[in-house]
Design a protein around this motif. Structure first.
Motif, mmCIF file in Angstrom:
data_model
loop_
_atom_site.group_PDB
_atom_site.id
_atom_site.type_symbol
_atom_site.label_atom_id
_atom_site.label_comp_id
_atom_site.label_asym_id
_atom_site.label_seq_id
_atom_site.Cartn_x
_atom_site.Cartn_y
_atom_site.Cartn_z
ATOM 1 N N PHE A 1 109.087 56.842 120.842
ATOM 2 C CA PHE A 1 109.470 55.474 121.185
ATOM 3 C C PHE A 1 109.774 55.394 122.680
ATOM 4 N N TYR B 1 112.447 52.898 124.682
ATOM 5 C CA TYR B 1 113.458 51.854 124.607
ATOM 6 C C TYR B 1 113.825 51.433 126.017
ATOM 7 N N GLN C 1 116.863 49.306 128.360
ATOM 8 C CA GLN C 1 118.222 48.768 128.390
ATOM 9 C C GLN C 1 118.373 47.958 129.664
ATOM 10 N N LEU D 1 120.240 48.485 123.780
ATOM 11 C CA LEU D 1 118.903 49.078 123.794
ATOM 12 C C LEU D 1 117.933 48.255 122.960
ATOM 13 N N GLU E 1 116.932 50.314 132.611
ATOM 14 C CA GLU E 1 116.831 51.752 132.365
ATOM 15 C C GLU E 1 115.926 51.958 131.156
ATOM 16 N N PHE F 1 114.212 54.617 128.306
ATOM 17 C CA PHE F 1 114.456 55.871 127.597
ATOM 18 C C PHE F 1 113.282 56.203 126.699
ATOM 19 N N PHE G 1 111.940 60.905 117.231
ATOM 20 C CA PHE G 1 112.618 60.947 115.942
ATOM 21 C C PHE G 1 111.968 62.013 115.076
ATOM 22 N N LYS H 1 116.730 63.140 113.093
ATOM 23 C CA LYS H 1 117.498 63.144 114.327
ATOM 24 C C LYS H 1 116.749 62.371 115.413
ATOM 25 N N LEU H 2 117.485 61.535 116.137
ATOM 26 C CA LEU H 2 116.933 60.808 117.271
ATOM 27 C C LEU H 2 117.313 61.552 118.543
ATOM 28 N N THR H 3 116.328 61.951 119.326
ATOM 29 C CA THR H 3 116.603 62.672 120.572
ATOM 30 C C THR H 3 116.131 61.838 121.756
ATOM 31 N N PHE H 4 117.038 61.635 122.711
ATOM 32 C CA PHE H 4 116.753 60.817 123.879
ATOM 33 C C PHE H 4 116.429 61.681 125.089
ATOM 34 N N GLY H 5 115.563 61.150 125.947
ATOM 35 C CA GLY H 5 115.455 61.686 127.286
ATOM 36 C C GLY H 5 116.639 61.201 128.110
ATOM 37 N N THR H 6 116.760 61.704 129.330
ATOM 38 C CA THR H 6 117.908 61.355 130.164
ATOM 39 C C THR H 6 117.790 59.969 130.784
ATOM 40 N N GLY H 7 116.643 59.340 130.623
ATOM 41 C CA GLY H 7 116.487 57.980 131.107
ATOM 42 C C GLY H 7 115.927 57.905 132.519
#
Lengths: 111, 113
Positions: free
Chosen positions: A34, A36, A38, A44, A88, A90, A94, A98-104
């Protein structure tokens, strides 16, 4: 462990410039990716998503992303940015519940 | 249209206080998540839950605990708040299917003084 990398921390562009934000993921299982966004002071919002099929996915507001399996990448693009794209961004994966984000990546558009 | 609701937008607490952050979703989602968002660090997963009474540690669980007594509600607890827990806290929920997106609350900005 799965991880998501965004290499650009802050990008500054002029209006009408083209945009590409990098995203690399590390996960050997099913890929669910994904982007996202913000906007300042807002929650988000989903821009686009990839689960399977056509690796070029189109999202809202003229954004698109290309899934390249061989490069473990899912870069976000827009051919001509607007001042209102300042936000921002991101990259998110998934997997395993678990949902794992990059640092943006903070994108600043100069009028 | 509201899907994920966090009980407070802004909180100010004193060091050592026990703090409860509440999150409620109305989409009957199995998965719920708590993140903290800090400049330059993105969103880091604190805890998540894939079913009632089930919980899993995320990447930074130290100093936090969670409670999921009902499917729609996922609470984050700071047992003894410290100044390094000053942050924006975000709750999210998803269905268990892989073909899904996550929905986010508007966040709680917590300041520990």
């Amino acid at each position: 462990a799965q991880s998501v990398s965004q290499h650009n921390h802050h990008v500054i562009l002029s209006e009408a410039a083209s945009l590409e934000l990098g995203c690399n993921y590390s996960y050997g299982g099913t890929v669910n990716l994904f982007w996202y966004v913000q906007y300042p002071g807002q929650h988000l919002q989903l821009l686009l998503k990839y689960f399977s099929g056509d690796p070029l996915v189109k999202g809202i507001k003229g954004f698109e992303a290309e899934f390249i399996k061989s490069k473990f990448s899912f870069n976000l693009r827009k051919p001509s940015v607007q001042w209102s794209d300042t936000a921002e961004y991101f990259c998110v994966h998934f997997g395993n519940e678990k949902l794992t984000f990059g640092t943006g990546t903070r994108l600043t558009i100069i009028p | 249209d509201v899907k994920v609701t966090q009980s407070s937008r802004y909180l100010v607490k004193r060091t050592g206080e026990k703090v409860f952050l509440e999150c409620v979703q109305d989409m009957d989602h199995e998965n719920m998540f708590w993140y903290r968002q800090d400049p330059g660090l993105g969103l880091r997963l604190i805890y998540f839950s894939y079913d009632v009474k089930m919980k899993e540690k995320g990447d930074i669980p130290e100093g936090y605990s969670v409670s999921r007594e009902k499917k729609e509600r996922f609470s984050l607890i700071l047992e003894s708040a410290s100044t390094n827990q000053t942050s924006m806290y975000l709750c999210a929920s998803t269905a268990p299917s892989m073909n899904t997106e996550a929905f986010f609350g508007q966040g709680t900005r917590l300041t520990v003084v």
